[in-house]
Design an enzyme around this catalytic site. Structure first.
Site, mmCIF file in Angstrom:
data_model
loop_
_atom_site.group_PDB
_atom_site.id
_atom_site.type_symbol
_atom_site.label_atom_id
_atom_site.label_comp_id
_atom_site.label_asym_id
_atom_site.label_seq_id
_atom_site.Cartn_x
_atom_site.Cartn_y
_atom_site.Cartn_z
ATOM 1 N N LYS A 41 -58.297 8.974 -5.683
ATOM 2 C CA LYS A 41 -57.704 9.697 -6.990
ATOM 3 C C LYS A 41 -57.034 8.742 -8.038
ATOM 4 O O LYS A 41 -57.296 8.728 -8.957
ATOM 5 C CB LYS A 41 -56.364 10.511 -6.408
ATOM 6 C CG LYS A 41 -55.495 10.990 -7.319
ATOM 7 C CD LYS A 41 -54.408 11.996 -7.074
ATOM 8 C CE LYS A 41 -53.294 11.191 -6.488
ATOM 9 N NZ LYS A 41 -52.175 11.091 -7.541
ATOM 10 N N ASN A 42 -56.230 7.774 -7.127
ATOM 11 C CA ASN A 42 -55.440 6.955 -8.202
ATOM 12 C C ASN A 42 -56.247 5.653 -8.853
ATOM 13 O O ASN A 42 -55.762 5.326 -9.769
ATOM 14 C CB ASN A 42 -54.339 6.303 -7.551
ATOM 15 C CG ASN A 42 -53.173 7.227 -7.083
ATOM 16 O OD1 ASN A 42 -53.214 8.406 -7.804
ATOM 17 N ND2 ASN A 42 -52.259 6.993 -6.293
ATOM 18 N N CYS B 184 -45.717 14.433 -10.088
ATOM 19 C CA CYS B 184 -44.916 14.794 -8.773
ATOM 20 C C CYS B 184 -43.457 14.458 -9.320
ATOM 21 O O CYS B 184 -43.251 13.632 -9.802
ATOM 22 C CB CYS B 184 -45.322 13.945 -7.632
ATOM 23 S SG CYS B 184 -46.858 14.796 -7.008
ATOM 24 N N ARG C 252 -38.962 8.383 -13.120
ATOM 25 C CA ARG C 252 -40.142 7.511 -13.194
ATOM 26 C C ARG C 252 -40.238 6.960 -14.848
ATOM 27 O O ARG C 252 -40.939 7.821 -15.319
ATOM 28 C CB ARG C 252 -41.439 8.465 -12.708
ATOM 29 C CG ARG C 252 -41.008 8.814 -11.428
ATOM 30 C CD ARG C 252 -42.407 9.419 -10.822
ATOM 31 N NE ARG C 252 -43.492 9.041 -10.300
ATOM 32 C CZ ARG C 252 -44.603 9.386 -10.052
ATOM 33 N NH1 ARG C 252 -44.719 10.835 -10.310
ATOM 34 N NH2 ARG C 252 -45.651 8.902 -9.740
ATOM 35 N N ASP D 88 -47.152 6.487 -0.452
ATOM 36 C CA ASP D 88 -47.973 7.820 -0.363
ATOM 37 C C ASP D 88 -48.205 8.273 1.019
ATOM 38 O O ASP D 88 -48.879 9.215 1.040
ATOM 39 C CB ASP D 88 -49.185 7.601 -1.295
ATOM 40 C CG ASP D 88 -48.785 7.476 -2.928
ATOM 41 O OD1 ASP D 88 -47.670 7.541 -3.227
ATOM 42 O OD2 ASP D 88 -49.563 6.910 -3.613
ATOM 43 N N ARG E 106 -54.122 18.710 -6.114
ATOM 44 C CA ARG E 106 -54.329 17.648 -7.260
ATOM 45 C C ARG E 106 -54.739 16.435 -6.739
ATOM 46 O O ARG E 106 -55.467 15.721 -7.316
ATOM 47 C CB ARG E 106 -52.790 17.208 -7.715
ATOM 48 C CG ARG E 106 -52.136 18.308 -8.698
ATOM 49 C CD ARG E 106 -50.895 17.661 -9.220
ATOM 50 N NE ARG E 106 -50.965 16.202 -9.314
ATOM 51 C CZ ARG E 106 -50.030 15.147 -8.979
ATOM 52 N NH1 ARG E 106 -49.153 15.794 -8.155
ATOM 53 N NH2 ARG E 106 -50.484 14.065 -9.078
HETATM 54 N N1 EPU Z 1 -41.124 1.811 -12.602
HETATM 55 C C1 EPU Z 1 -40.163 1.471 -13.554
HETATM 56 N N2 EPU Z 1 -40.586 1.236 -14.937
HETATM 57 C C2 EPU Z 1 -42.107 1.619 -15.194
HETATM 58 C C3 EPU Z 1 -42.866 1.893 -14.182
HETATM 59 C C4 EPU Z 1 -42.285 2.006 -12.813
HETATM 60 O O1 EPU Z 1 -38.991 1.413 -13.331
HETATM 61 O O2 EPU Z 1 -42.379 1.544 -16.411
HETATM 62 C C5 EPU Z 1 -40.559 1.749 -11.263
HETATM 63 C C6 EPU Z 1 -40.722 3.401 -10.762
HETATM 64 O O3 EPU Z 1 -39.650 4.132 -11.220
HETATM 65 C C7 EPU Z 1 -40.919 3.147 -9.081
HETATM 66 C C8 EPU Z 1 -41.521 2.045 -9.164
HETATM 67 O O4 EPU Z 1 -41.484 1.086 -10.370
HETATM 68 O O5 EPU Z 1 -39.441 3.049 -8.582
HETATM 69 C C9 EPU Z 1 -43.169 1.857 -8.749
HETATM 70 O O6 EPU Z 1 -43.806 2.838 -9.622
HETATM 71 P P1 EPU Z 1 -45.129 2.725 -10.131
HETATM 72 O O7 EPU Z 1 -45.409 2.390 -11.473
HETATM 73 O O8 EPU Z 1 -45.746 1.764 -9.030
HETATM 74 O O9 EPU Z 1 -45.796 3.961 -9.778
HETATM 75 P P2 EPU Z 1 -46.596 4.768 -10.716
HETATM 76 O O10 EPU Z 1 -47.645 4.008 -11.388
HETATM 77 O O11 EPU Z 1 -45.588 6.039 -11.097
HETATM 78 C C10 EPU Z 1 -48.467 5.310 -8.656
HETATM 79 C C11 EPU Z 1 -49.336 6.219 -8.320
HETATM 80 C C12 EPU Z 1 -48.217 6.859 -7.103
HETATM 81 C C13 EPU Z 1 -47.694 6.134 -6.335
HETATM 82 C C14 EPU Z 1 -47.189 4.766 -6.958
HETATM 83 C C15 EPU Z 1 -46.677 3.627 -5.904
HETATM 84 C C16 EPU Z 1 -50.747 7.035 -9.952
HETATM 85 C C17 EPU Z 1 -51.239 7.875 -10.588
HETATM 86 N N3 EPU Z 1 -49.863 7.287 -9.034
HETATM 87 O O12 EPU Z 1 -47.448 5.851 -9.453
HETATM 88 O O13 EPU Z 1 -49.179 7.770 -6.601
HETATM 89 O O14 EPU Z 1 -46.883 6.776 -5.385
HETATM 90 O O15 EPU Z 1 -48.049 4.384 -7.822
HETATM 91 O O16 EPU Z 1 -47.553 3.142 -5.263
HETATM 92 O O17 EPU Z 1 -51.289 5.988 -9.341
HETATM 93 C C18 EPU Z 1 -49.323 10.031 -5.367
HETATM 94 O O18 EPU Z 1 -50.742 9.624 -5.259
HETATM 95 O O19 EPU Z 1 -48.943 10.904 -4.303
HETATM 96 C C19 EPU Z 1 -48.516 9.183 -6.086
HETATM 97 C C20 EPU Z 1 -47.368 9.640 -6.553
#
Ligand code: EPU
Length: 439
Positions: free
Chosen positions: A25-26, A120, A125, A310, A402
Site C-alpha cells: 500500500k505505502n 487515519c 500529522r 504500523d 483501505r
Molecule cells: N512529521 C512531522 N512533519 C511532517 C511529516 C511528519 O512532524 O511534515 C512527523 C509525524 O507527525 C510523525 C513522524 O513525523 O510523528 C513520522 O511521520 P511520517 O511522515 O513518517 O508518516 P506519514 O508519511 O504520515 C507514513 C505511512 C504511515 C506510517 C508512517 C510511519 C503512508 C501513506 N503512510 O505516514 O502508514 O505509519 O509513514 O511509518 O505511507 C499505515 O499504513 O497504517 C500508516 C498509517
C-alpha cells in the site's frame, strides 16, 4: 452513502495453509501519482485491490489521466493529457497519501493546488517537512482555506540540500517526487529508509531518473528533463505480511506467508521469535508456527529498520495472549493506542500512559462487538477476533479495506470462520441485527 459493513468472526480456530501477500500500500500510493512525471504511459503491476488504490486512481482520472485495467493487479496509466494540477478536498480528504500528488504535480507542472490530506486519525500529522522540502527546491507554498497552493518561479525547481528535522516517510517521498525533474543535484539528508522509499526510487529510476542512496539516510537526485514510460511491479506489502504472520501465531496455527521479501520483515521476525513464535525463512516466503507458550517482551517502535509503528497494534493483540507483562513504547506516531479500549472489550488488560502501553498477558480473549478506529487498529481487532473464543463483530471495516486486499477471503482460505455482512439500516440505529451480505 455506502451501506456499512462489518466482519463477523467465530474465533478459536488455528490458521493453516498458505497466503499470498499483495503489493505494498505505502509504495503504490506514491508510485501511482509518480506516473504524472512520465512523458509516456506506464504499466504498474502487483497493484493491491484496496480502497486507497481506488482513490489514487480516481484522483488520476479526475486530473485527466487515462487509466486502463489490463489484467488482475495490472494497470496502464497514461498521464500525457493531464492539464489540471488541482486535487480538491472531496478527493484528498479520503486518504493521507493524497499528499503525494503535491510532489508529483509540482515535479510535472511546477504548480499544484492540493487539499490538506485526510487518512487515519493518528494524532497531529503536520506536513511542515513536506513544505520545507518544496520551499528549499525554490517553490512558494501557502496554505489557505485547507488548500496547499504551491507555485514555482519561472526559473523552475532548483536542486538543493534538504535536511529533515525528523525522519519522515511522506516528506522524503514527496521531496524525491519534486526533485526528480528539478535542475541539478538535490541531496536529502536524514531521509527515511523504509522499503517503499526504495521502491519509489526504483520505479523512477526505471523511467530514467537518477536517484542514488534510497534506503540510506542520504539520497542524491540528479534532475532529469525527460522520463520515459516503464513497466514496474510494486514490492510486496511488509505490513500485510506481518499481519498474517501475527494472525498465524495468535491462533496457534501454521501458515506459509508467500510473496514476501524476508529482509523487509527482519524486525518483525526478531520480535516474534522473542515472543516464542517459530519462523522459517525462504527466498520469498516465511513459515510461521506457534505450538508452544507465547512469552512477554518489550518493544519500541522506530523508523525502518526498527520495529514498524504500523505493526504495533497487531503485536499488542498477540501479547495479550502471552504469559507475563509486556511493554510497548510508541516511538513514531502520536496517537496509536486508540484500539486499546476495543481490545479491553475482549478481555485484554492494557494500561496506557502517554506513549507507553503495559500489557498484562491474560492468555485468552473473548469475542465482543468492537469498532475499527483506524487501519492497523482494525487489523489488531481481526487478529484478536480470530484468536478469541466466541463471536467478534468488527464495525467500520472500511478502515481495514483501505489497506488489506480481500482480507476476508484470504483468512477464510486459511480456515478462519469469517463473514462480511451488511449492517441493516435498522441495526445501525438499534445496534442489534445483521443480515447476510447479498452481494
Ligand atoms: N512529521 C512531522 N512533519 C511532517 C511529516 C511528519 O512532524 O511534515 C512527523 C509525524 O507527525 C510523525 C513522524 O513525523 O510523528 C513520522 O511521520 P511520517 O511522515 O513518517 O508518516 P506519514 O508519511 O504520515 C507514513 C505511512 C504511515 C506510517 C508512517 C510511519 C503512508 C501513506 N503512510 O505516514 O502508514 O505509519 O509513514 O511509518 O505511507 C499505515 O499504513 O497504517 C500508516 C498509517
Amino acid at each position: 452513502m455506502k451501506t456499512p459493513k462489518q466482519f463477523v468472526i467465530r474465533g478459536g480456530r488455528p490458521l493453516h495453509g498458505e497466503v499470498e501477500i499483495s503489493g505494498a500500500k505505502n509504495a503504490v500510493v506514491a508510485i501511482l501519482p509518480a506516473t504524472l512525471l512520465s512523458d509516456e504511459p506506464c504499466i504498474i503491476e502487483n497493484v493491491p485491490e484496496i480502497s486507497d488504490v481506488d482513490i489514487s486512481l480516481r484522483i488520476l482520472r479526475e486530473l485527466g489521466a487515462k487509466v486502463r485495467y489490463l489484467s488482475p493487479h495490472t494497470y496502464e496509466i497514461d498521464t500525457r493529457e493531464v492539464m489540471s494540477y488541482t486535487v480538491p478536498y472531496e478527493s484528498a480528504r479520503k486518504m493521507r497519501a493524497s499528499y503525494y500528488f503535491m510532489g508529483a504535480l509540482l515535479g510535472r507542472f511546477g504548480h499544484c493546488r492540493v487539499s490538506m490530506p485526510g487518512g487515519c486519525p493518528l494524532g497531529d500529522r503536520p506536513i511542515d517537512q513536506h513544505l520545507k522540502a518544496f520551499k528549499k527546491l525554490g517553490a512558494i507554498a501557502k496554505v489557505e482555506r485547507g488548500m496547499v497552493d504551491i507555485t514555482t518561479p519561472e526559473s523552475g525547481l532548483q536542486g538543493t540540500q534538504i535536511f529533515f528535522d525528523c525522519v519522515t516517510v511522506g516528506a522524503t517521498m514527496n521531496a524525491i517526487l519534486a526533485a526528480v525533474k528539478a535542475e541539478g543535484l538535490t541531496v536529502i539528508e536524514n531521509a527515511a529508509k523504509e522499503p517503499h522509499i526504495v521502491d519509489l526510487a526504483s520505479f523512477l529510476n526505471s523511467m530514467g531518473a537518477d536517484i542514488m542512496g534510497a534506503g540510506t539516510d542520504t539520497i542524491k537526485i540528479r534532475g532529469t528533463k525527460y522520463l520515459r514510460g516503464t513497466s514496474y511491479a510494486v514490492i510486496p506489502d511488509q505490513i500485510e505480511a506481518g499481519t498474517y504472520m501475527v494472525a498465524a501465531a495468535a491462533t496457534g496455527g501454521n501458515v506459509l506467508v508467500k510473496n514476501v521479501i524476508p529482509k523487509h520483515l527482519e524486525s518483525i521476525i526478531n520480535v516474534m521469535e522473542k515472543i516464542g513464535v517459530k519462523i522459517e525463512q525462504f527466498d520469498d516466503a516465511v513459515r510461521v508456527s506457534a505450538d508452544g507458550p507465547l512469552v512477554k517482551t518489550s518493544i519500541k517502535t522506530r523508523p525502518h529498520p526498527g520495529f514498524p509503528t504500523d505493526m504495533q497494534p497487531q503485536i499488542s493483540a498477540l501479547l495479550c495472549l502471552a504469559e507475563g507483562t509486556s511493554m510497548i513504547k510508541e516511538g513514531v506516531s502520536e496517537q496509536r493506542f486508540q484500539y486499546v479500549d476495543e481490545l479491553r472489550r475482549m478481555g485484554a488488560d492494557i494500561q496506557v500512559d502517554g506513549k507507553v502501553a503495559v500489557i498484562e498477558g491474560t492468555g485468552h480473549l473473548t469475542g465482543a462487538p468492537v469498532k475499527a478506529c483506524d487501519l492497523r487498529a482494525g487489523a489488531a481487532l481481526m487478529i484478536a477476533g480470530l484468536a478469541a473464543s466466541g463471536v467478534t463483530t468488527i464495525e467500520d471495516i472500511y478502515h481495514i479495506e483501505r489497506g488489506y486486499a480481500d482480507m476476508e477471503g484470504k483468512l477464510r482460505a486459511l480456515g478462519a470462520c469469517i463473514e462480511k455482512k451488511t449492517v441493516c439500516q435498522d441495526a445501525v440505529q438499534h445496534d442489534v441485527i445483521v443480515r447476510q451480505d447479498a452481494v
